[in-house]
Design an enzyme around this catalytic site. Sequence first.
Site, PDB file in Angstrom:
ATOM      1  N   GLU A 112      -8.057   5.737  25.110  1.00  0.00           N
ATOM      2  CA  GLU A 112      -6.955   6.548  24.608  1.00  0.00           C
ATOM      3  C   GLU A 112      -7.022   6.631  23.084  1.00  0.00           C
ATOM      4  O   GLU A 112      -7.408   5.665  22.431  1.00  0.00           O
ATOM      5  CB  GLU A 112      -5.609   5.919  25.017  1.00  0.00           C
ATOM      6  N   LYS A 114      -5.782   6.248  19.377  1.00  0.00           N
ATOM      7  CA  LYS A 114      -4.804   5.359  18.739  1.00  0.00           C
ATOM      8  C   LYS A 114      -4.007   6.175  17.721  1.00  0.00           C
ATOM      9  O   LYS A 114      -4.456   6.407  16.596  1.00  0.00           O
ATOM     10  CB  LYS A 114      -5.503   4.175  18.070  1.00  0.00           C
ATOM     11  N   ASP A 116      -1.629   7.302  14.903  1.00  0.00           N
ATOM     12  CA  ASP A 116      -1.219   6.630  13.668  1.00  0.00           C
ATOM     13  C   ASP A 116       0.259   6.915  13.426  1.00  0.00           C
ATOM     14  O   ASP A 116       0.635   7.838  12.697  1.00  0.00           O
ATOM     15  CB  ASP A 116      -2.065   7.130  12.500  1.00  0.00           C
ATOM     16  N   TYR A 221       2.453   5.673  26.554  1.00  0.00           N
ATOM     17  CA  TYR A 221       1.155   5.155  26.995  1.00  0.00           C
ATOM     18  C   TYR A 221       1.196   3.854  27.799  1.00  0.00           C
ATOM     19  O   TYR A 221       0.154   3.376  28.250  1.00  0.00           O
ATOM     20  CB  TYR A 221       0.225   4.953  25.801  1.00  0.00           C
ATOM     21  N   LYS A 312     -11.661   0.640  15.506  1.00  0.00           N
ATOM     22  CA  LYS A 312     -11.171   1.234  14.267  1.00  0.00           C
ATOM     23  C   LYS A 312     -12.257   2.082  13.623  1.00  0.00           C
ATOM     24  O   LYS A 312     -13.414   1.667  13.542  1.00  0.00           O
ATOM     25  CB  LYS A 312     -10.728   0.146  13.292  1.00  0.00           C
ATOM     26  N   CYS A 406      -2.830 -19.488 -17.330  1.00  0.00           N
ATOM     27  CA  CYS A 406      -1.956 -18.588 -16.590  1.00  0.00           C
ATOM     28  C   CYS A 406      -1.567 -17.401 -17.473  1.00  0.00           C
ATOM     29  O   CYS A 406      -1.113 -17.607 -18.616  1.00  0.00           O
ATOM     30  CB  CYS A 406      -0.703 -19.324 -16.123  1.00  0.00           C
ATOM     31  N   CYS A 409       2.625 -17.868 -17.962  1.00  0.00           N
ATOM     32  CA  CYS A 409       3.246 -19.015 -18.645  1.00  0.00           C
ATOM     33  C   CYS A 409       2.268 -19.810 -19.503  1.00  0.00           C
ATOM     34  O   CYS A 409       2.653 -20.794 -20.137  1.00  0.00           O
ATOM     35  CB  CYS A 409       3.910 -19.941 -17.631  1.00  0.00           C
ATOM     36  N   CYS A 429       6.855 -21.324 -13.397  1.00  0.00           N
ATOM     37  CA  CYS A 429       6.230 -20.078 -13.857  1.00  0.00           C
ATOM     38  C   CYS A 429       7.011 -18.889 -13.289  1.00  0.00           C
ATOM     39  O   CYS A 429       7.208 -18.803 -12.078  1.00  0.00           O
ATOM     40  CB  CYS A 429       4.774 -20.025 -13.404  1.00  0.00           C
TER      41      CYS A 429
END
Length: 668
Positions: A112, A114, A116, A221, A312, A406, A409, A429
């Site tokens: 079937e 798929k 979206d 479905y 996919k 970082c 920070c 942070c």
Amino acid sequence: MKHVQIKIEDLKKQLQQWAHEYYDLDKPTVSDAEYDLTLQELITLETTYPQFATDDSPTKKIGGSVATHFVKVRHDIPMLSLSNQFSEADLRKFDQDIKKEIGTLSISYNVEPKIDGLSISLIYINGVLKQALTRGDGEFGEDVTNNVRTIKTVPLRINTDITRLEIRGEIFLSYKEFHKINATIDDEAQKFANPRNAAAGSLRNLDSSISAKRNLDMIAYYIPDESVLRQLGIYTQANVINLLKQWGFKTANEIKLCENIDKVITYITEITQRRPTLAYPIDGIVIKENEIKYYDILGHTAKFPKWATAFKFPPEIAQTKLLNITPTVGRTGRITYVANLQPVHLDGSTVTAATLHNAEYIKDNDIRINDTVQIFKAAEIIPKVMGPVLTKRPEGAMSFTSITHCPICNTLLEKQIAEVDQYCTNVSCPARIVQSMIHFTSKKAMNIEDLSEKNLQKLYDANIIRCIQDIYKFKDQKSLILQADFKIKEKMFNNLVNNINASKNNSLEKLIFAIGIRHVGETTAKILAKTFRSIDNIAKASLAELTNINDIGEVVAISIMDFFKNTSNQTLIQDLKSLGVNTTYIPTIDESKVQTDSIYYQKTFVITGSFDVPRHEIKKKLEQKFDANVVDAVSKSTDYLIVGANGGSKKTKADKLNIPIIQVKIWE
């Protein structure tokens, strides 16, 4: 009066037939004008004689009601996702795994498209549509019944004797309707990126009249309850599709029954070639084992059924210029690098940023600023950089150098043993705080809707929400929030307050996952909640008590203990309690009926083979009777294997591990 009621029923049947011919068969037999005049006649009669108006009337598809929010409802049968396959080899392995489990070489598949769109569950009571639920998190969905009633391809009444019937499908927008909607939006920035986004925005609009104008569509479905299918005499997925058609549901034209995996692969190639010509968006192909009797034998994981999968399509790849590399800080302090890109159109949207993962990924792939890079969307959602196009590399492009402090920070970054990621260890942070709040409010955590990432960042920058505790003081800042430029108006503010208050009543496992203990995901959070019953008991648990629990090893146990030793975390828990947040486990079963003296009490079960009732019902009864933990895979931590007909490979593995095998109906 009787003649009025008969007239109304005749008009309803006529309109339903015309709608079926127009939307499902694509063969209209009357003009739009005649349809509209007949519909208006029915509206007039139902308005004049409301005692004869029913829920299945075509007039219910007009919309007009405005909801204040969507109510969350638990699915009777969880709405699982599908596993993904990306190659012919993946598909052949899927086929071999099924054959190995059920012990046969003859397997047919229903193939079937798929769609979206958005998955939907329709509940019919005595043939009348009573409720429509979104997938949500798979366990709880949102009640969008008013909006779904406006969809012309959703029958409001079907001809069945089944008392309660659940039908699942996909709600979507055709390309034609998508372009029509965008054509009405003048601001380019406000246009929908793709049909799926437009469908989601339309389905989840609180004003059902707007949903009605959007011309949403639905393809059915699946019927998830196998006991219902047995009552109906339906034994294959192909038969399910035929029955749905008979009931007036729209089904995909591209469905095909393939007698083996070779023909599945051939048909996938055909559909892939036809994809650009289809009237609606598809993002893959669904392959379902056709014989429903095998579904219970094959079972499912926590997320996916094993009798179905999705192939996919290869991701669309685009090339663009990498303008800069920006480090970001996550809730655990992990540093993620983001590629700032020259805008490029990819898979229905304009992309300006993509993930580069960590510094090691950038170095290993030799990605440099000003490179032309290839990008794609992982799972068609998150843009990622594949690597540079070396033939287009400019002269003098400098190799990447990772940061040492970082970016928010300035704390010296650390790298943990055997890990590639860098971490900011400063729990104060600002970036870590904001990301922690984003995680805390997310769907799988406390599920506080509408408190978006952008709004949280703005509220943090404005010193209104500076920590998780402040989320539960949100209502006290009403005047400041409504006056500020947060795009939060009175209606949205009230919805947010309702959603925040509702989250206080979540069961403990939601809170455990939300507070972000390292190595503790949703499953572990549920196990902890169920075992210790309160957050205080978890905080006091010893290493031995934690590691004595199935699936919790020493690394996870130490992480849990370290979290609760931290004074900031202790303050967080106490503050949440004082703000009214529930910190105890809320059972989904009646614990007074649990047989605590049984040898099966709180044991871990795996179920395999076929039975005279659906496997999910056995699972539910084991949980209700023994407070059991039912998992999908056999492992050393499995206490018992329940075997029906055709036990398959799980029985073989259980024998090797000396796991006791049960062949009697202990759940009855």
